[in-house]
Design a protein around this motif. Structure first.
Motif, PDB file in Angstrom:
ATOM      1  N   ASP A   1       0.831  -1.211   0.000  1.00 54.98           N
ATOM      2  CA  ASP A   1       0.000   0.000   0.000  1.00 54.98           C
ATOM      3  C   ASP A   1       0.867   1.262   0.000  1.00 54.98           C
ATOM      4  N   ALA A   2       1.954   1.213   0.760  1.00 56.39           N
ATOM      5  CA  ALA A   2       2.830   2.388   0.824  1.00 56.39           C
ATOM      6  C   ALA A   2       3.446   2.665  -0.551  1.00 56.39           C
ATOM      7  N   LEU A   3       3.874   1.588  -1.247  1.00 55.42           N
ATOM      8  CA  LEU A   3       4.450   1.763  -2.585  1.00 55.42           C
ATOM      9  C   LEU A   3       3.410   2.309  -3.561  1.00 55.42           C
ATOM     10  N   GLN A   4       2.208   1.739  -3.486  1.00 43.02           N
ATOM     11  CA  GLN A   4       1.146   2.208  -4.374  1.00 43.02           C
ATOM     12  C   GLN A   4       0.823   3.672  -4.079  1.00 43.02           C
ATOM     13  N   GLY A   5       0.876   4.033  -2.790  1.00 45.96           N
ATOM     14  CA  GLY A   5       0.586   5.412  -2.417  1.00 45.96           C
ATOM     15  C   GLY A   5       1.594   6.380  -3.040  1.00 45.96           C
ATOM     16  N   VAL A   6       2.882   6.015  -2.996  1.00 43.82           N
ATOM     17  CA  VAL A   6       3.921   6.892  -3.567  1.00 43.82           C
ATOM     18  C   VAL A   6       3.786   6.939  -5.087  1.00 43.82           C
ATOM     19  N   PHE A   7       3.580   5.766  -5.703  1.00 42.50           N
ATOM     20  CA  PHE A   7       3.440   5.732  -7.156  1.00 42.50           C
ATOM     21  C   PHE A   7       2.183   6.508  -7.584  1.00 42.50           C
TER      22      PHE A   7
ATOM     23  N   ALA B   1      11.813 -11.848 -18.859  1.00 44.73           N
ATOM     24  CA  ALA B   1      12.144 -10.420 -19.011  1.00 44.73           C
ATOM     25  C   ALA B   1      11.632  -9.698 -17.770  1.00 44.73           C
ATOM     26  N   ALA B   2      12.499  -8.937 -17.119  1.00 45.73           N
ATOM     27  CA  ALA B   2      12.046  -8.144 -15.970  1.00 45.73           C
ATOM     28  C   ALA B   2      11.095  -7.078 -16.501  1.00 45.73           C
ATOM     29  N   HIS B   3       9.848  -7.102 -16.036  1.00 43.14           N
ATOM     30  CA  HIS B   3       8.874  -6.098 -16.460  1.00 43.14           C
ATOM     31  C   HIS B   3       8.863  -4.973 -15.413  1.00 43.14           C
ATOM     32  N   VAL B   4       9.484  -3.861 -15.756  1.00 42.74           N
ATOM     33  CA  VAL B   4       9.678  -2.768 -14.801  1.00 42.74           C
ATOM     34  C   VAL B   4       8.426  -1.888 -14.754  1.00 42.74           C
ATOM     35  N   THR B   5       8.004  -1.562 -13.541  1.00 34.96           N
ATOM     36  CA  THR B   5       6.778  -0.771 -13.373  1.00 34.96           C
ATOM     37  C   THR B   5       6.860   0.006 -12.068  1.00 34.96           C
ATOM     38  N   GLY B   6       5.867   0.845 -11.840  1.00 35.17           N
ATOM     39  CA  GLY B   6       5.769   1.545 -10.548  1.00 35.17           C
ATOM     40  C   GLY B   6       6.909   2.501 -10.275  1.00 35.17           C
ATOM     41  N   VAL B   7       7.499   3.085 -11.335  1.00 35.06           N
ATOM     42  CA  VAL B   7       8.605   4.033 -11.120  1.00 35.06           C
ATOM     43  C   VAL B   7       7.999   5.389 -10.751  1.00 35.06           C
ATOM     44  N   GLY B   8       8.267   5.842  -9.552  1.00 35.17           N
ATOM     45  CA  GLY B   8       7.712   7.129  -9.137  1.00 35.17           C
ATOM     46  C   GLY B   8       8.510   7.725  -7.987  1.00 35.17           C
ATOM     47  N   VAL B   9       8.622   9.035  -8.021  1.00 35.36           N
ATOM     48  CA  VAL B   9       9.333   9.759  -6.955  1.00 35.36           C
ATOM     49  C   VAL B   9       8.406  10.880  -6.485  1.00 35.36           C
ATOM     50  N   MET B  10       8.276  11.053  -5.179  1.00 37.61           N
ATOM     51  CA  MET B  10       7.413  12.123  -4.654  1.00 37.61           C
ATOM     52  C   MET B  10       7.849  13.461  -5.253  1.00 37.61           C
ATOM     53  N   ALA B  11       6.877  14.266  -5.630  1.00 32.30           N
ATOM     54  CA  ALA B  11       7.192  15.520  -6.335  1.00 32.30           C
ATOM     55  C   ALA B  11       8.143  16.403  -5.528  1.00 32.30           C
ATOM     56  N   THR B  12       8.054  16.319  -4.201  1.00 30.58           N
ATOM     57  CA  THR B  12       8.918  17.164  -3.355  1.00 30.58           C
ATOM     58  C   THR B  12      10.378  16.698  -3.360  1.00 30.58           C
ATOM     59  N   TYR B  13      10.644  15.538  -3.978  1.00 26.85           N
ATOM     60  CA  TYR B  13      12.026  15.014  -4.024  1.00 26.85           C
ATOM     61  C   TYR B  13      12.554  14.902  -5.453  1.00 26.85           C
ATOM     62  N   ARG B  14      11.802  15.474  -6.415  1.00 26.87           N
ATOM     63  CA  ARG B  14      12.199  15.316  -7.820  1.00 26.87           C
ATOM     64  C   ARG B  14      13.547  15.977  -8.115  1.00 26.87           C
ATOM     65  N   ARG B  15      14.179  15.447  -9.165  1.00 29.69           N
ATOM     66  CA  ARG B  15      15.416  16.006  -9.737  1.00 29.69           C
ATOM     67  C   ARG B  15      16.556  16.098  -8.724  1.00 29.69           C
ATOM     68  N   ARG B  16      16.605  15.096  -7.849  1.00 29.00           N
ATOM     69  CA  ARG B  16      17.737  15.018  -6.921  1.00 29.00           C
ATOM     70  C   ARG B  16      18.435  13.678  -7.075  1.00 29.00           C
TER      71      ARG B  16
END
Ligand SMILES: CC(C)(COP(=O)(O)OP(=O)(O)OC[C@H]1O[C@@H](n2cnc3c(N)ncnc32)[C@H](O)[C@@H]1OP(=O)(O)O)[C@@H](O)C(=O)NCCC(=O)NCCS
Length: 403
Positions: free
Chosen positions: A15-21, A73-88
């Motif tokens: 749930d925590a991962l889904q919340g961030v994504f 094949a590794a199927h990559v998904t759920g890539v997400g970074v909280m907007a307050t931490y972007r571009r770091r």
């Protein structure tokens, strides 16, 4: 990244991962039992700032059709970074570690934006075609339809009938992701909250003369009334029909639905045969974009696990900024089902980066295309044509779903 750590996720963190994504992708993550069951915590990475998860990436265990076979094949998904931490550098930390750790020789993903993944060595390996068909103009396929040839299935019956057709499509085209039974259940789940004003999922099937299902379409309708009358929409979510008659009849049916003005379909191949069956192809209103991105994580294994269209013997000088073991010269020889790829000290015939190798891996893009922009260099005349011919496939790859 100084205070930020990357670690493997724990089983209770779905749930925590889904919340961030969800926060990163701007959707409301809702409880999802099948998603939870499909969660592979040991294949998920999280970036944390203290106790807080601020970035995620996951890899799903699935197979993929490639030229000459079906491979993990590794199927990559759920890539997400909280907007307050972007571009770091949070995503870079997550993706870099993931690519170095996945056991499969290739990783694939659908990108939210095409500018993101090239820097990590992913190449756009399949083009997708989206249709917005003007049903009043298209001139649909014509031909007889036998009584009983078309029918509908319940989700329970579909779970028994449809998987074998996806396996047949994997034999025809590269880029098709396999589905476990649980994943099929998720694919056909059809939660009312996710329908967005459209009908429930309709499972249309075609049967051959012996009564066996040999093609299917998953679709929904949407009721739209204009001041001038009905202008319903037909939304096709998936159509798999390896048999030519099934393919024609399914499309014929969908393109001639009563009351309808528009049909949309987002997962066609770039060489989708539908274009041959309608009298006005421009009415399909085709839009092309990248669909499946592919990253080779182990050059030797990846090049050995696919097949080649013509005999080949070349030395490739490969560059890979992320995975040192992929950098250097490799001799690739192929003759029928005998393929070897091994390190060599021999001089290079072609120089290529890992990104172009990924882009051409599924046989849909010619290697020579990249020589025209200097991204592939030919040192031995004739080897570019030879390698281009060997890597190509008769039919273009297709990816049927955003995972
Ligand atoms: C896309 C996303 C994961 C990037 O995370 P991030 O931690 O900000 O990325 P990084 O700081 O590691 O960026 C690495 C590089 O990629 C570039 N980059 C990041 N996001 C980009 C984007 N959307 N488009 C183009 N370039 C991007 C950065 O500018 C940086 O370039 P540089 O090294 O030349 O400075 C994050 O912004 C996000 O969650 N976006 C919304 C959800 C999303 O689109 N997820 C991807 C799903 S496939």
């Amino acid at each position: 990244m100084s205070d930020i750590e990357v670690r493997t996720a724990q089983a209770d963190e779905y749930d925590a991962l889904q919340g961030v994504f969800g926060a990163a992708m701007m959707f409301e993550a809702s409880p999802n039992e099948l998603g939870q069951q499909l969660f592979e915590p040991e294949r998920a990475l999280v970036a944390t700032d203290g106790a807080e998860i601020i970035g995620t990436t996951r890899a799903l265990t699935r197979d993929l059709s490639v030229p000459g076979g079906v491979v993990p094949a590794a199927h990559v998904t759920g890539v997400g970074v909280m907007a307050t931490y972007r571009r770091r550098g949070v995503m870079s930390g997550l993706i870099g570690r993931q690519l170095r750790e996945v056991p499969e020789a290739i990783a694939v993903l659908w990108a939210s934006e095409p500018a993101i993944y090239g820097r990590f060595g992913y190449g756009a390996a399949a083009w997708g075609t989206a249709y917005e068909v003007d049903l009043h103009r298209v001139g649909p396929p014509t031909g007889p339809i036998r009584p009983g040839e078309l029918g509908e299935l319940t989700a329970d019956d579909a779970l028994k009938e449809l998987p074998q057709l996806l396996l047949r499509l994997q034999e025809q085209r590269a880029g098709v992701s396999g589905r476990s039974e649980l994943r099929w259940q998720k694919h056909l789940e059809d939660k009312p909250d996710d329908r967005g004003g459209r009908t429930a999922l309709r499972i249309l099937v075609h049967r051959d003369e012996a009564g066996s299902v040999d093609g299917y379409a998953l679709w929904r309708g949407k009721m739209v009334w204009n001041p001038t009358g009905p202008a319903y929409e037909v939304l096709v979510e998936e159509l798999v029909a390896p048999a030519p008659t099934a393919y024609r009849v399914l499309w014929q049916h969908l393109l001639t639905m009563d009351l309808s003005a528009k049909l949309s379909y987002g997962y066609a191949a770039i060489d989708e045969p539908l274009v041959q069956l309608v009298s006005t192809p421009t009415a399909l209103d085709r839009r092309v974009s990248e669909s499946l991105w592919l990253r080779i994580t182990d050059v030797q294994r990846a090049l050995e696990q696919r097949r080649y269209a013509v005999p080949l013997d070349v030395v490739l000088d490969v560059t890979d900024d992320l995975i040192a073991a992929n950098t250097g010269r490799f001799r690739l020889t192929a003759d029928g089902s005998s393929v070897t790829c091994s390190r060599t000290e021999d001089p290079a015939d072609l120089s290529v980066s890992i990104r172009e190798l990924g882009a051409t891996y599924l046989g849909g893009r010619p290697l020579a295309e990249f020589a025209t922009t200097g991204r592939v260099t030919e040192h031995t005349p004739g080897t570019l044509d030879q390698a281009t011919a060997a890597l190509r496939c008769p039919l273009a790859p297709v990816s049927l779903e955003v995972f």
